[in-house]
Design an enzyme around this catalytic site. Structure first.
Site, PDB file in Angstrom:
ATOM      1  N   LYS A 121       0.895  -1.197   0.008  1.00 52.28           N
ATOM      2  CA  LYS A 121       0.053   0.155  -0.046  1.00 52.28           C
ATOM      3  C   LYS A 121       0.962   1.199  -0.141  1.00 52.28           C
ATOM      4  O   LYS A 121       0.494   2.368  -0.342  1.00 52.28           O
ATOM      5  CB  LYS A 121      -0.908  -0.254   1.354  1.00 52.28           C
ATOM      6  CG  LYS A 121      -2.116  -0.796   1.062  1.00 52.28           C
ATOM      7  CD  LYS A 121      -3.128  -0.661   2.419  1.00 52.28           C
ATOM      8  CE  LYS A 121      -4.481  -1.503   2.035  1.00 52.28           C
ATOM      9  NZ  LYS A 121      -5.161  -1.811   3.174  1.00 52.28           N
ATOM     10  N   LYS A 200      -7.351  -9.909  -8.061  1.00 48.56           N
ATOM     11  CA  LYS A 200      -8.255 -10.224  -6.981  1.00 48.56           C
ATOM     12  C   LYS A 200      -9.487  -9.550  -7.157  1.00 48.56           C
ATOM     13  O   LYS A 200      -9.419  -8.163  -7.547  1.00 48.56           O
ATOM     14  CB  LYS A 200      -7.722  -9.965  -5.820  1.00 48.56           C
ATOM     15  CG  LYS A 200      -8.528 -10.325  -4.440  1.00 48.56           C
ATOM     16  CD  LYS A 200      -7.692  -9.912  -3.056  1.00 48.56           C
ATOM     17  CE  LYS A 200      -8.624  -9.548  -2.062  1.00 48.56           C
ATOM     18  NZ  LYS A 200      -8.168  -9.499  -0.676  1.00 48.56           N
ATOM     19  N   LYS A 203     -13.950  -3.993  -5.737  1.00 47.68           N
ATOM     20  CA  LYS A 203     -15.039  -3.062  -6.399  1.00 47.68           C
ATOM     21  C   LYS A 203     -14.137  -1.955  -7.070  1.00 47.68           C
ATOM     22  O   LYS A 203     -14.616  -1.799  -8.130  1.00 47.68           O
ATOM     23  CB  LYS A 203     -15.629  -2.464  -5.220  1.00 47.68           C
ATOM     24  CG  LYS A 203     -16.977  -1.739  -5.760  1.00 47.68           C
ATOM     25  CD  LYS A 203     -17.927  -1.731  -4.326  1.00 47.68           C
ATOM     26  CE  LYS A 203     -18.879  -0.589  -4.550  1.00 47.68           C
ATOM     27  NZ  LYS A 203     -19.845  -0.321  -3.387  1.00 47.68           N
TER      28      LYS A 203
END
Ligand code: TRP
Length: 340
Positions: A121, A200, A203
């Site tokens: 991240k 993966k 949304k």
């Protein structure tokens, strides 16, 4: 039943959380929610919308309330049941963040910097919010504040669970035996790839379908799904083992139909378009009761609020008990400490 001697009828406690990204999607369902629903009979379950975690990444404060509400609606829609489970929003129980601060005292920075998710991240960030580093400490607090023993999670969370165990061990070693070491219960569905067949399901990548989508939208989304890349022409034989659509069939379609679906693919008797139509039908059927329940809750938002209020209250009374003990053992209950 529980093996613990002297625990009477107490069921083992389960905690899990999901970030509020709005309505849940197929990946959330296959990777987590389906399993959570099944665990409700056997365990004392706590299911949490982790909005305090959501502010560690990019987020918009204006959008968060709706996302939190919509995820709660999805929880209820799939069948999480407030009469059996404690369903609540993390920020309603501020003891989670309080405990995470206290856990900072026993958590080495090096352990946090080693987390794969943290490294992923932050790879492209020039300025790293400290919240991203401390994310797993808050996650440990979520679990340990209820002294939960089992934590259903996806594979990507195993490392965070290992850290939570480590934090429990370190804290117990210094301040006394308060926390059980929680065990990860990794869902059997493995990593669910998106409809693009490569990343993966998520949304934000747009490679999934909402569990509350209307049938037309489900059909449309599934129509775009990527199949075995070697099956270029309709007449080419397909390889179910290399086809993400077949994998999804395995999770969602009536098992009795699977041998036929595999065979028709291998022998090129059925095209991918038709095969995906069968998958869409299975999803539409599976999600139908979810849409129904979600409609009810959206029309009656005060019911959702009441359920979450009730969940928060139940959660909070337990969280307070743990915090009283933790604060005392760490010397933060100073008035009582003086008289000792
Ligand atoms: N980090 C988890 C995820 O992204 C969400 C989460 C927060 C969680 N707190 C938790 C999961 C506690 C299990 C237990 O999936």
């Amino acid at each position: 039943m529980s093996e613990g001697e002297g625990q009477g009828e107490r069921k083992p406690r389960v905690f899990s959380g999901m970030q509020p990204s709005g309505e849940a999607h197929l990946g959330n369902y296959l990777g987590a929610l389906r399993q959570w629903v099944d665990m409700q009979n056997e365990y004392d379950c706590f299911f949490c919308v982790v909005d305090d975690h959501a502010i560690t990444g990019e987020f918009a404060g204006e959008a968060l309330p709706t996302r939190t509400f919509e995820l709660a609606v999805s929880f209820l829609a799939v069948g999480l049941d407030p009469s059996r489970s404690t369903i609540f929003v993390q920020s309603d129980v501020p003891e989670h963040t309080e405990l995470s601060w206290l856990f900072n005292a026993v958590t080495p920075v090096g352990d946090l910097e080693r987390m794969t998710q943290y490294k992923d991240k932050t790879a492209r960030l020039s300025s790293i919010p400290v919240g991203l580093l401390n994310y797993p400490v808050l996650q440990a607090a979520d679990i340990l504040i209820y002294r939960a023993e089992l934590v259903p999670v996806g594979e990507d969370q195993i490392q965070h669970l290992e850290l939570a165990r480590e934090i429990a061990r370190r804290w117990n070693a210094r301040f006394g035996d308060v926390f059980p070491e929680p065990r990860a219960l990794v869902s059997g569905s493995g990593r669910i790839l998106g409809l693009d067949g490569s990343a993966k399901m998520s949304k934000s990548l747009g490679n999934t379908v909402s569990i509350l989508a209307e049938p037309d939208e489900i059909r449309e989304r599934v129509r775009t799904a990527v199949t075995d890349p070697q099956r270029v022409r309709r007449t080419d034989p397909g390889r179910p083992d290399f086809c993400n659509v077949y994998t999804l069939h395995e999770h969602l379609t009536d098992p009795a139909l699977l041998p036929d679906i595999a065979e028709q693919c291998r022998t090129a008797q059925r095209g991918c378009v038709e095969c995906k139509g069968i998958l869409a039908d299975a999803i539409i059927e599976r999600f139908a009761p979810f849409r129904e329940r979600a409609r009810h809750y959206r029309e009656n938002p005060e019911e959702v609020v009441a359920i979450l209020d009730d969940g928060a209250e139940r959660a909070r009374s337990l969280a307070r008990e743990t915090m009283a003990e933790v604060r005392a053992r760490m010397g933060l209950d100073w008035r009582k400490g003086l008289s000792r």
